[in-house]
Design an enzyme around this catalytic site. Structure first.
Site, PDB file in Angstrom:
ATOM      1  N   TYR A   4       0.836  -1.207   0.000  1.00  0.00           N
ATOM      2  CA  TYR A   4       0.000   0.000   0.000  1.00  0.00           C
ATOM      3  C   TYR A   4       0.873   1.260   0.000  1.00  0.00           C
ATOM      4  CZ  TYR A   4      -3.218   3.621   1.441  1.00  0.00           C
ATOM      5  OH  TYR A   4      -3.937   4.778   1.500  1.00  0.00           O
ATOM      6  N   LYS A   8       1.062   4.078  -2.923  1.00  0.00           N
ATOM      7  CA  LYS A   8       0.707   5.468  -2.639  1.00  0.00           C
ATOM      8  C   LYS A   8       1.826   6.405  -3.125  1.00  0.00           C
ATOM      9  CE  LYS A   8      -1.331   8.096   1.119  1.00  0.00           C
ATOM     10  NZ  LYS A   8      -0.277   9.086   1.351  1.00  0.00           N
ATOM     11  N   PHE A  79       1.283 -14.724 -11.393  1.00  0.00           N
ATOM     12  CA  PHE A  79       1.260 -15.979 -10.647  1.00  0.00           C
ATOM     13  C   PHE A  79       2.713 -16.324 -10.289  1.00  0.00           C
ATOM     14  CE2 PHE A  79      -3.009 -17.224  -9.738  1.00  0.00           C
ATOM     15  CZ  PHE A  79      -3.634 -16.094 -10.237  1.00  0.00           C
ATOM     16  N   ASN A  80       3.308 -17.395 -10.798  1.00  0.00           N
ATOM     17  CA  ASN A  80       4.681 -17.697 -10.339  1.00  0.00           C
ATOM     18  C   ASN A  80       5.692 -17.550 -11.479  1.00  0.00           C
ATOM     19  OD1 ASN A  80       2.861 -18.891  -8.315  1.00  0.00           O
ATOM     20  ND2 ASN A  80       4.760 -19.535  -7.381  1.00  0.00           N
ATOM     21  N   ASN A 100      12.040 -19.056  -3.016  1.00  0.00           N
ATOM     22  CA  ASN A 100      11.128 -19.625  -4.011  1.00  0.00           C
ATOM     23  C   ASN A 100      11.655 -20.926  -4.605  1.00  0.00           C
ATOM     24  OD1 ASN A 100      10.879 -16.286  -4.557  1.00  0.00           O
ATOM     25  ND2 ASN A 100       9.070 -17.437  -3.996  1.00  0.00           N
ATOM     26  N   LEU A 101      10.725 -21.714  -5.069  1.00  0.00           N
ATOM     27  CA  LEU A 101      11.045 -23.089  -5.491  1.00  0.00           C
ATOM     28  C   LEU A 101      12.078 -23.151  -6.620  1.00  0.00           C
ATOM     29  CD1 LEU A 101      10.490 -26.152  -5.407  1.00  0.00           C
ATOM     30  CD2 LEU A 101       8.614 -25.753  -7.016  1.00  0.00           C
ATOM     31  N   ARG A 132       1.060 -24.735  -8.181  1.00  0.00           N
ATOM     32  CA  ARG A 132       1.162 -23.327  -8.562  1.00  0.00           C
ATOM     33  C   ARG A 132       1.129 -23.213 -10.082  1.00  0.00           C
ATOM     34  NH1 ARG A 132       0.288 -23.143  -4.001  1.00  0.00           N
ATOM     35  NH2 ARG A 132       1.408 -22.132  -2.294  1.00  0.00           N
ATOM     36  N   PRO A 199       4.352 -22.133   6.614  1.00  0.00           N
ATOM     37  CA  PRO A 199       3.184 -21.332   7.015  1.00  0.00           C
ATOM     38  C   PRO A 199       2.753 -20.386   5.891  1.00  0.00           C
ATOM     39  CG  PRO A 199       4.869 -21.295   8.729  1.00  0.00           C
ATOM     40  CD  PRO A 199       5.488 -21.977   7.532  1.00  0.00           C
ATOM     41  N   GLY A 200       1.458 -20.310   5.695  1.00  0.00           N
ATOM     42  CA  GLY A 200       0.930 -19.371   4.699  1.00  0.00           C
ATOM     43  C   GLY A 200       0.702 -19.988   3.335  1.00  0.00           C
TER      44      GLY A 200
END
Ligand SMILES: O=c1ccn([C@@H]2O[C@H](COP(=O)(O)OP(=O)(O)O[C@H]3O[C@H](CO)[C@@H](O)[C@H](O)[C@H]3O)[C@@H](O)[C@H]2O)c(=O)[nH]1
Length: 250
Positions: A4, A8, A79-80, A100-101, A132, A199-200
């Site tokens: 954000y 801005k 996306f990825n 990342n993978l 993904r 997580p996530g």
């Protein structure tokens, strides 16, 4: 700075400089969405987390700007992104251990990292690993060109709006699919170990790219094999990224 905050500042600069169009990415904040189906263009971003509410702020910010100025914006939901330039001279150069993978796998392939940890094999997917939508970076770049062309066309017709598009292939691959595809490019089996969930992570994030296909006249063209071959060419030629000694490039 949060998405954000960055939006801005960006919008303030663009408005100050009297520019009236912008394209920017929503990258992967769609991760906030829990869904079994493909991610639709109109899919809401879950605002209960910091990232989600920040992205909702970005959308509102762009929409408000549109009301107050002669303004257009295109929000691109990546996306990825994966792969590298096919020349083998441009690619991702993560600083430190990649999160990342695909960059992680590439580091394993050149021997900079010992093995991949597969984060979870107990998801409700065919092989238990997360799915993904991996998109070649060149297709992603083309998506930006298409978005700019769309804005030019709309502005010329006097249309000002804020459009959002999913940039993905529409096909999902699991972590094991990706290991297999990258092994094929490298020509040997890369070591991995299955560990706990990260997580996530959500089980499946695959784009519904039909609106981008139609309105941007854009479609991902590169195959999974091309993505892996290009990534491997880059990493093999540049095992230490842009710090690679040029004499070692074959
Ligand atoms: O070492 C790794 C890295 C990733 N994965 C898995 O591979 C898939 C793809 O992971 P990644 O390339 O990180 O993409 P996303 O899951 O889409 O990750 C996004 O979302 C993560 C957390 O939400 C952020 O940390 C990342 O930066 C962001 O790209 C996921 O199932 C991961 O669990 C592994 O198994 N091992």
């Amino acid at each position: 700075m949060s998405p954000y905050g960055r939006t801005k500042v960006f919008l303030e600069h663009v408005i100050k400089d009297l520019c009236s169009a912008s394209v920017y990415k929503q990258q992967e904040y769609l991760k906030e969405i829990e869904t079994k189906d493909k991610v639709q263009n109109g899919s809401a971003v879950n605002g209960s987390s910091v990232n989600g509410s920040s992205v909702n702020g970005c959308n509102g910010c762009s929409n408000n700007s549109k009301k107050n100025y002669v303004w257009s914006a295109v929000l691109l939901r990546y996306f990825n992104p994966a792969g590298a330039h096919p020349s083998g001279i441009m690619g991702e150069d993560p600083q430190g251990i990649p999160n990342n993978l695909m960059p992680f796998l590439a580091q394993v392939a050149v021997g900079n990292l010992e093995k991949l940890s597969v984060f979870g094999k107990d998801y409700p997917t065919a092989d238990g690993a997360c799915i993904r939508d991996y998109l070649h970076v060149l297709d992603l770049a083309q998506g930006h060109v298409a978005a700019l062309e769309k804005m030019d066309k709309e502005q010329a017709a006097g249309n000002h709006d804020c459009w959002a598009y999913n940039l993905g292939t529409g096909t999902g691959y699991s972590v094991f699919d990706m290991i297999k595809a990258f092994n094929k490019a490298v020509g040997r089996e890369l070591p991995y170990v299955v560990t706990g969930r990260r997580p996530g992570d959500v089980p499946n994030l695959t784009a519904d790219p039909r609106l981008a296909n139609k309105e941007l006249d854009w479609k991902a063209e590169k195959t999974l094999d091309e993505m892996c071959a290009d990534l491997w060419r880059w990493q093999r030629n540049n095992p230490h990224g842009y710090n690679t000694n040029p004499t070692s490039i074959s």
